[in-house]
Design a protein around this motif. Structure first.
Motif, short mmCIF file in Angstrom:
data_model
loop_
_atom_site.label_atom_id
_atom_site.label_comp_id
_atom_site.label_asym_id
_atom_site.label_seq_id
_atom_site.Cartn_x
_atom_site.Cartn_y
_atom_site.Cartn_z
N GLY A 89 -7.44 10.40 -4.55
CA GLY A 89 -8.15 9.98 -5.75
C GLY A 89 -7.25 9.63 -6.92
N ARG A 90 -6.12 8.98 -6.62
CA ARG A 90 -5.13 8.70 -7.66
C ARG A 90 -5.07 7.23 -8.07
N LEU A 91 -5.99 6.40 -7.60
CA LEU A 91 -5.90 4.98 -7.89
C LEU A 91 -6.00 4.70 -9.39
N GLY A 92 -6.63 5.57 -10.15
CA GLY A 92 -6.75 5.37 -11.59
C GLY A 92 -5.70 6.09 -12.40
N ASN A 93 -4.76 6.78 -11.76
CA ASN A 93 -3.73 7.52 -12.48
C ASN A 93 -2.75 6.58 -13.19
N ARG A 94 -2.09 7.10 -14.21
CA ARG A 94 -1.19 6.26 -15.00
C ARG A 94 0.06 5.86 -14.22
N GLU A 95 0.48 6.70 -13.28
CA GLU A 95 1.68 6.35 -12.50
C GLU A 95 1.40 5.37 -11.38
N THR A 96 0.13 5.13 -11.06
CA THR A 96 -0.20 4.26 -9.93
C THR A 96 0.30 2.83 -10.11
N PRO A 97 0.18 2.20 -11.29
CA PRO A 97 0.76 0.86 -11.44
C PRO A 97 2.27 0.82 -11.17
N VAL A 98 2.97 1.90 -11.52
CA VAL A 98 4.41 1.95 -11.25
C VAL A 98 4.66 1.98 -9.74
N VAL A 99 3.90 2.81 -9.03
CA VAL A 99 4.04 2.88 -7.57
C VAL A 99 3.74 1.51 -6.95
N LEU A 100 2.66 0.89 -7.39
CA LEU A 100 2.29 -0.42 -6.85
C LEU A 100 3.34 -1.47 -7.16
N SER A 101 3.94 -1.40 -8.35
CA SER A 101 4.98 -2.36 -8.69
C SER A 101 6.17 -2.24 -7.75
N VAL A 102 6.57 -1.01 -7.45
CA VAL A 102 7.68 -0.80 -6.52
C VAL A 102 7.32 -1.34 -5.14
N LEU A 103 6.09 -1.07 -4.69
CA LEU A 103 5.67 -1.54 -3.37
C LEU A 103 5.62 -3.07 -3.31
N VAL A 104 5.09 -3.68 -4.36
CA VAL A 104 5.01 -5.14 -4.38
C VAL A 104 6.40 -5.76 -4.41
N LEU A 105 7.30 -5.18 -5.20
CA LEU A 105 8.68 -5.67 -5.23
C LEU A 105 9.32 -5.57 -3.85
N GLU A 106 9.06 -4.47 -3.15
CA GLU A 106 9.59 -4.32 -1.79
C GLU A 106 9.00 -5.37 -0.85
N ASP A 107 7.69 -5.56 -0.93
CA ASP A 107 7.05 -6.53 -0.05
C ASP A 107 7.54 -7.95 -0.32
N LEU A 108 7.70 -8.28 -1.62
CA LEU A 108 8.23 -9.59 -1.95
C LEU A 108 9.69 -9.73 -1.52
N ALA A 109 10.43 -8.64 -1.62
CA ALA A 109 11.83 -8.66 -1.16
C ALA A 109 11.91 -8.91 0.34
N MET A 110 10.86 -8.49 1.07
CA MET A 110 10.84 -8.75 2.50
C MET A 110 10.81 -10.24 2.82
N ALA A 111 10.26 -11.03 1.88
CA ALA A 111 10.25 -12.48 2.07
C ALA A 111 11.67 -13.04 2.08
N VAL A 112 12.60 -12.33 1.44
CA VAL A 112 14.01 -12.72 1.45
C VAL A 112 14.75 -12.03 2.59
N TYR A 113 14.46 -10.74 2.76
CA TYR A 113 15.22 -9.93 3.72
C TYR A 113 14.96 -10.32 5.17
N LEU A 114 13.69 -10.48 5.54
CA LEU A 114 13.37 -10.75 6.95
C LEU A 114 14.00 -12.05 7.47
N PRO A 115 13.94 -13.16 6.73
CA PRO A 115 14.64 -14.35 7.24
C PRO A 115 16.15 -14.15 7.38
N ILE A 116 16.75 -13.38 6.47
CA ILE A 116 18.19 -13.11 6.58
C ILE A 116 18.49 -12.31 7.83
#
Length: 418
Positions: free
Chosen positions: A140-167
């Motif tokens: 039940g933490r989707l509304g917590n204040r730290e959740t956007p920070v966690v999501l930002s890290v996850l999204v940055l990792e997923d977007l980084a995969m667009a660079v990492y996987l082809p390499i």
């Protein structure tokens, strides 16, 4: 006869998941570790291997990850996403440094060479968006204040995969610089285009999808999500990123209605995903690599907690939220297995596959526990420290005896002169 066996096997899987979910709910912890252990028990080399339903379970697992990321995207608007990415990109750099380096160093220490080091760095770097999304929902933490920070890290990792996987693909295949650069350019272009459309035309997409009929809304949203995820994956971009951005593009009543309609489907297919992960893990391959996998898991669990704590502190989140953010990021999962699978297929290092599997299995079991208990444990240590400090300060200095009081100080002579 084959269809009958499939129905029996798949029905047994779903029934078993329901019972395990009840058991986890009774003890108030995430059911993910139980789902994984069930997959181990009935997968390759387990107690009762299943074969007829394997292909369907594999497809269901892919849909599970896609729905998990779609539902995460529905929680935030495109403006929130862009703002968080702009402010949190230093956290992505810290995340890469603290968590990719241990994997690369471990591979080099074991004598696996530079290509295997790049592969294992990716395995230890990327957190599991699917597991973390499920854990945050369960707690039940989707509304917590730290959740956007966690999501930002996850999204940055997923977007980084667009660079990492082809390499990584280019390194494993030994292709030339030109071919590798072209693949990388296509992946970055697709990711950027999807993000641009989600941010710029989100309202138009919501209008197109919107419907008062729940059936039509469900079909259009689910179809659009699977279509975008499939196109993204075909163009060497993560399907999870595509699904997440579809969720970001939807807003208002459409997002609320979609969330209500798709929640049961998400829970079903997410459970199938975790079982599928266990089904494809041979328990006999784990013991030979258990010790190095455990050591690497403990080190990178600590570095992930440090990453989340630092990112949340930088965002101005309170100390309890910092510890929750760190503990939530510990789990590794689908991306790590995909990366290791590429290396195993290329024949780079035979032991890399079992090591990655054992490593991910350890952290995907530990991850829900750290998400739940890191903050309470940190609070307990702070309380103990706060209690012990006043006690030490309150201890009086030992009283001098009359004889000692009469004795001269070491830097004085018997007459008392300095």
């Amino acid at each position: 006869m084959h269809s009958a066996v499939f129905l029996i096997e798949f029905g047994a899987i779903i029934l078993g998941l329901g019972l395990l979910g009840r058991l986890a709910g009774r003890f108030r912890f995430s059911p993910i570790p139980l789902y994984l252990l069930a997959g181990l028990a009935f997968g390759t080399g387990g107690l009762l291997p299943m074969g007829a339903s394997e292909e369907f379970v594999a497809i269901g697992a892919e849909i599970g990850v896609i729905l998990l990321l779609l539902m995460l995207g529905l929680e935030y608007t495109a403006t929130d996403l862009v703002s968080n990415l702009r402010t949190q990109y230093p956290a992505g750099l810290v995340d890469f440094t603290l968590n990719a380096v241990p994997g690369a160093v471990a591979a080099l220490l074991m004598g696996w060479g530079p290509v295997a080091a790049v592969v294992l760095a990716g395995v230890t770097w990327i957190s599991s968006s699917g597991v973390i999304a499920k854990v945050m929902g369960d707690l039940g933490r989707l509304g917590n204040r730290e959740t956007p920070v966690v999501l930002s890290v996850l999204v940055l990792e997923d977007l980084a995969m667009a660079v990492y996987l082809p390499i990584v693909t280019a390194l494993l295949a030994g292709v030339g610089l030109a071919a590798g650069s072209l693949t990388l350019a296509i992946a970055l272009g697709v990711a950027g285009a999807v993000l641009f459309v989600a941010v710029r035309y989100g309202r138009l997409i919501s209008r197109f999808v919107s419907s008062d009929d729940p059936e039509k809304l469900l079909l259009v949203v689910l179809g659009l999500t699977l279509l975008v995820a499939g196109i993204a994956q075909q163009l060497q971009v993560s399907a999870a990123v595509g699904a997440f951005l579809v969720g970001i593009a939807l807003s208002g009543e459409v997002a609320e209605g979609t969330h209500t309609l798709l929640s049961p489907l998400r829970d079903l297919f997410a459970a199938v995903f975790f079982v599928f992960f266990g089904l494809h893990t041979d328990p006999a391959s784990i013991p030979p690599v258990l010790l190095p996998a455990l050591a690497l898991a403990l080190v990178t669990a600590g570095t992930k907690i440090a990453t989340g704590y630092w990112a949340a502190k930088r965002a101005g989140v309170g100390i309890n939220g910092r510890w929750r953010a760190g503990g939530t990021l510990v789990a590794r999962g689908e991306f790590s297995i995909v990366i290791a699978g590429l290396a195993v297929t290329a024949g780079i290092e035979p032991a890399l596959g079992p090591l990655a599997t054992a490593y991910v299995l350890i952290l995907v079991v530990i991850g829900p526990l750290t998400a739940r208990y890191t903050e309470p444990m940190a609070a307990w240590f702070r309380e103990r420290r706060a209690v012990s400090t006043p006690l030490l300060a309150a201890v009086p200095a030992p009283a001098k005896s009359p004889e000692s009081a009469a004795e001269p100080a070491p830097d004085q002579d018997p007459a008392g002169r300095p």
